[in-house]
Design an enzyme around this catalytic site. Structure first.
Site, short mmCIF file in Angstrom:
data_model
loop_
_atom_site.label_atom_id
_atom_site.label_comp_id
_atom_site.label_asym_id
_atom_site.label_seq_id
_atom_site.Cartn_x
_atom_site.Cartn_y
_atom_site.Cartn_z
N ASP A 487 0.81 -1.23 0.00
CA ASP A 487 0.00 0.00 0.00
C ASP A 487 0.83 1.27 0.00
OD1 ASP A 487 -2.54 -1.11 0.20
OD2 ASP A 487 -2.33 -1.40 2.36
C1 BGC Z 1 -0.32 -0.39 5.61
C2 BGC Z 1 0.10 0.77 6.40
C3 BGC Z 1 -0.52 2.03 5.89
C4 BGC Z 1 -2.01 1.87 5.81
C5 BGC Z 1 -2.68 3.08 5.28
C6 BGC Z 1 -1.80 -0.44 5.51
O1 BGC Z 1 -2.19 -1.43 4.68
O2 BGC Z 1 0.18 -1.56 6.16
O3 BGC Z 1 1.48 0.86 6.45
O4 BGC Z 1 -0.19 3.10 6.71
O5 BGC Z 1 -2.33 0.76 5.02
O6 BGC Z 1 -4.05 2.96 5.34
C1 NOJ Z 2 -1.88 -4.17 5.22
C2 NOJ Z 2 -3.02 -4.19 4.28
O1 NOJ Z 2 -4.17 -4.63 4.95
C3 NOJ Z 2 -2.73 -5.06 3.10
O2 NOJ Z 2 -3.78 -4.99 2.19
C4 NOJ Z 2 -1.44 -4.65 2.46
O3 NOJ Z 2 -1.19 -5.50 1.41
C5 NOJ Z 2 -0.31 -4.63 3.44
N1 NOJ Z 2 -0.66 -3.83 4.57
C6 NOJ Z 2 1.00 -4.14 2.85
O4 NOJ Z 2 0.97 -2.77 2.62
#
Ligand code: BGC
Ligand code: NOJ
Length: 815
Positions: A487
């Site tokens: 993300d």
């Molecule tokens: C990630 C986080 C990020 C967040 C934002 C997550 O999936 O692991 O690092 O800050 O998304 O919504």
């Molecule tokens: C947590 C999110 O829930 C997932 O969708 C994503 O792939 C990982 N973070 C890595 O950013």
């Protein structure tokens, strides 16, 4: 250092001191009514949707973190002393404190000056309520007079509004008390037809429903005035903060025990039967009274608890293993499977790290969570697939999430993640392999939940792949969009405004940034699709089309996605490499090494071997495999959120556990049993139990992240419970290391285990047949010979037995 121990026999983790490094929690409920409960009884409850139907209140960023919960107070009426048997919130010096987190229940017990109290908390199957079963025992040599006070604080339903909209909410609170039951009915007068109830098995000596009366001025939950003085105020909440507390006086002779049951529940009335008498403003309680009566009966409660145990025995019974490694056994047989069900139920919505007011059911996340749960709950997995697919867009892209109550996709937490749609192909493939239920592909499913837009689920899959093919960049690799699985790799965002969240900030249109990770995912999905379309008659494209698309993408990866010793991560918006030795920082990323090998890329020409060697050499640490190296030491505008984290945390070179099993699977595919299991043990929570003071999160479930070596707290876990780590580790250990793998044709057996394991045993229920599997190692390799019901068979896929045969004996010889 440990704070408890595993009781594998009872399938419990037993916490033996209350001051764990963080609240160590468990989940109650598995269908519609859910609760989080910490080892000191902190936490909250909700019905289906942690945001929109929050039953009890939780204060964010509170200190202590888990304060606000299902608290019971005991008061010695002879001395006036009072305490909480769950330690919080009074934190008195308890004797024999013990918390047993089990499957769908938690038992917290302790003694204080000879008074033993134990509370069993659980949600019975099929009903929307939680039961607190309190047992009191007087171990003193003399009679004792106790006061028991229950307490919960109600949330005014929408947890986000509840935490922000005080100008309204401090005036809307309403309750009713009838026959000793406290009913919370805020907004029932208008558009809600649901209410909460809080009941007790005993005749009451008093009650309170207004928080500030119960607590008294300038007091907190650690010293409520009602408890201190030993008498409720019988307060009725009008506005302010509705709560529920019962007061019961109990006289206990020496050695005597008493049981008291509290019920906290959620109930909906038909809109035309809300009030009784009709036309009044009083809740119609006829619809809920039988339910309350049933569960205030001790025998019914005990029977409900037994039913819950049997339910979990059934789910976990689908796969049980007996290997030479205790951590493997414990996680596979109990905790990993259990965590898979929790992630399946709740996606990333509600934990002590996920607020319940932000994310709902994630498209990418839930498709992956399903991989670890489909064998236990195939029917629910089927429904989940259809729900997810219904939030797909006509283009084949997808809403990133939906709210569980409405099941409608929304962009609230961001959109335009170009990997999303491909995960649907993997979850459907897993469902088909597990169940053999091809009829799911013919189900009509809408786009964006729009009636009239339905096509077959199969066409949704076609569009998923088309979405990628229609979005290729200058090198022929998939465009990344806002981000891919990672993300935080925001290659098109260029955010220089502190107040905009990376995940919802505008992304530049027409960007050329490409993702090698999506390419790997595409190849894997296209290969599944090739096989799926062979069995489908009404198809748009031939299987050959997908075979060819996979082949072409594979060639592109080999040409433009290889950095010399490992797979590249991406190309940025300027067409420059990301995850290359040429970069200033971030030379190598874990995700493409795992996914490209899993997709079969580089298996023939030695690149897969090289990529995994690079992972071992550059990314593996004693606490797991880090996401990339070197960490980004500063913020890079063109990389986005990934470089916003301090080095070693989260996506910036944290050990992002979700990715580790991809490497384990890749190692297993290359036949490296020792390597795969070594990676497995480094992040296995049970294997880390002995360093709980470092790890800090629960030792019975996976956490999303463990701080990497660039962080000052290397080895410290965060974001436990709701993570794709659970499903993927389960897939890696059960399907690729133990090698018990559902396939379209039948159960495949292909173990790749450490060379010093003499073998293992397993029982697997697959398509209604129980397979009793014994694996015996006679040589150091991974060559499998199968003897099925005494007969040697060719290959490693067990053909389904004839109709009617429900038990199959499988002997596996590994050479
Ligand atoms: C990630 C986080 C990020 C967040 C934002 C997550 O999936 O692991 O690092 O800050 O998304 O919504
Ligand atoms: C947590 C999110 O829930 C997932 O969708 C994503 O792939 C990982 N973070 C890595 O950013």
């Amino acid at each position: 250092m440990k704070y408890g121990y595993f009781d594998d026999q009872r399938r419990e983790y037993v916490i033996s001191r209350p001051d764990t490094p963080l609240p160590w929690i468990n989940y109650l409920g598995s269908e519609a009514y859910f609760g989080l409960i910490s080892n000191t009884a902190g936490g909250y409850s909700f019905y289906r949707d942690a945001r929109l139907r929050r039953i009890t209140r939780y204060r964010y960023n509170n200190v202590p973190l888990d304060c606000g919960g299902r608290y019971i107070y005991l008061r010695d009426n002879d001395t006036g002393e009072f305490w909480s048997p769950s330690w919080q919130p009074t934190r008195c010096r308890l004797e024999n404190y013990v918390c047993r987190h089990g499957l769908g229940y938690t038992i917290i017990g302790s003694s204080y000056q000879g008074i033993e109290a134990q509370t069993r908390y659980f949600v019975p199957l099929g009903d929307n309520l939680e039961i607190w079963q309190l047992t009191l025992t007087n171990h003193r040599p003399r009679p004792t007079h106790l006061s028991v006070f229950s307490s919960i604080e109600f949330c005014l339903w929408d947890a986000h509004d509840d935490a922000t909209n005080f100008q309204r909410n401090l005036s809307t609170g309403e309750v009713e008390i009838e026959e000793g039951v406290i009913y919370h009915k805020t907004e029932y007068r208008e558009r809600r037809n649901h209410f909460a109830f809080f009941a007790c098995s005993e005749d009451l000596d008093g009650f309170d429903t207004q928080r500030d009366v119960f607590l008294g001025p300038y007091r907190g939950w650690d010293s409520p005035l009602a408890v201190e003085r030993g008498c409720s105020f019988n307060s009725i909440a009008h506005g302010w903060a509705p709560m529920g507390s019962h007061h019961i006086q109990v006289a206990l002779a020496p050695g005597e025990s008493r049981q008291i049951i509290f019920l906290l529940g959620y109930h909906e009335n038909p809109p035309d039967q809300k009030f009784d008498p009709p036309g009044s403003q009083r809740i119609n309680k006829q619809t809920v009274k039988p339910l309350i009566a049933r569960y205030l009966d001790k025998d019914n409660v005990d029977a409900a608890f037994e039913a819950l145990r049997a339910h979990w025995d059934r789910l976990l019974g689908v796969l049980q293993v007996d290997t030479p490694d205790v951590h493997t056994n414990r996680m596979v047989n109990i905790w990993n499977a259990y965590q898979n069900m929790v992630t399946f139920n709740l996606s990333r919505s509600a934990s002590f790290f996920e607020s319940g007011i932000s994310r709902g059911i994630g498209f990418r996340d839930s498709n992956q969570d399903l991989l670890g749960a489909v064998h236990m709950v195939p029917a629910r997995a089927r429904q989940r697939i259809l729900d997810l697919a219904a939030t797909q867009l006509e283009t084949g892209g997808a809403y990133h999430q939906y709210q569980p109550l409405t099941k409608r996709g929304n962009d609230e937490i961001g959109s335009g993640f170009n990997d999303d749609s491909l995960w649907l192909v993997l979850s459907v493939a897993a469902y088909l392999k597990e169940t053999g239920d091809w009829s799911i592909l013919d189900e009509p499913v809408a786009y964006e939940n729009r009636p009239g837009s339905e096509t077959s689920l199969y066409e949704h899959l076609e569009r998923s792949l088309r979405y990628t093919l229609e979005r290729l960049g200058p090198h022929g690799l998939p465009l990344i969009g806002r981000a891919d699985w990672n993300d935080c790799l925001n290659l098109n965002t260029f955010s220089d405004t502190p107040d905009e969240p990376f995940q919802t900030a505008t992304t530049r249109k027409g960007g050329v940034a490409e993702s090698v990770f999506i390419a790997g995912l595409f190849v894997l999905a296209a290969k599944e699709m090739e096989r799926i379309s062979e069995s489908v008659s009404r198809r748009i494209r031939d299987p050959q089309f997908y075979a060819e698309a996979a082949r072409r993408m594979e060639a592109v990866v080999l040409e433009h996605g290889w950095d010399g010793e490992w797979f590249l991560r991406a190309y940025d918006a300027f067409g420059r490499k990301v995850g290359s030795r040429e970069c200033e920082e971030g030379h190598i990323f874990v995700e493409p090494q795992g996914f490209c090998v899993m997709a079969g890329i580089g298996l023939e020409d030695g690149r897969a071997e090289q990529a995994l060697a690079a992972v071992r050499e550059r990314l593996a640490t004693p606490h797991g495999i880090v996401l990339q190296q070197p960490a980004y030491s500063r913020y890079y505008l063109h990389l986005g959120e990934i470089s916003s984290y301090p080095p070693g945390y989260k996506e910036n070179a944290g050990i992002f556990c979700h990715t580790n099993p991809w490497i384990m699977i890749a190692e297993a595919m290359l036949g490296h049993g020792n390597q795969a299991h070594d990676h497995y043990l480094r992040i296995n929570p049970s294997a880390r139990e002995g360093i709980s003071e470092v790890h800090r999160c629960e030792p019975y479930v996976y956490a999303q992240m463990i701080a990497g070596p660039d962080a000052p707290t290397h080895g410290e876990a965060k974001n436990s419970w709701l993570t794709g780590t659970a499903a993927w580790n389960y897939v890696a250990i059960t399907q690729w290391m133990l090698g018990i793998r559902p396939s379209y044709e039948g159960l495949q057996i292909a173990p790749v285990i450490p060379d010093d394991w003499p073998g293992f045993k397993a029982t697997r229920v697959f398509r209604g047949v129980t397979y009793h599997i014994t694996v015996e190692r006679v040589g150091a390799g991974n060559t499998v010979s199968l003897i099925v019901d005494g007969q040697p068979i060719a290959g490693n896929i067990i053909p389904l037995p004839p109709e009617g045969q429900t038990e199959v004996r499988v002997e596996v010889v590994l050479k």
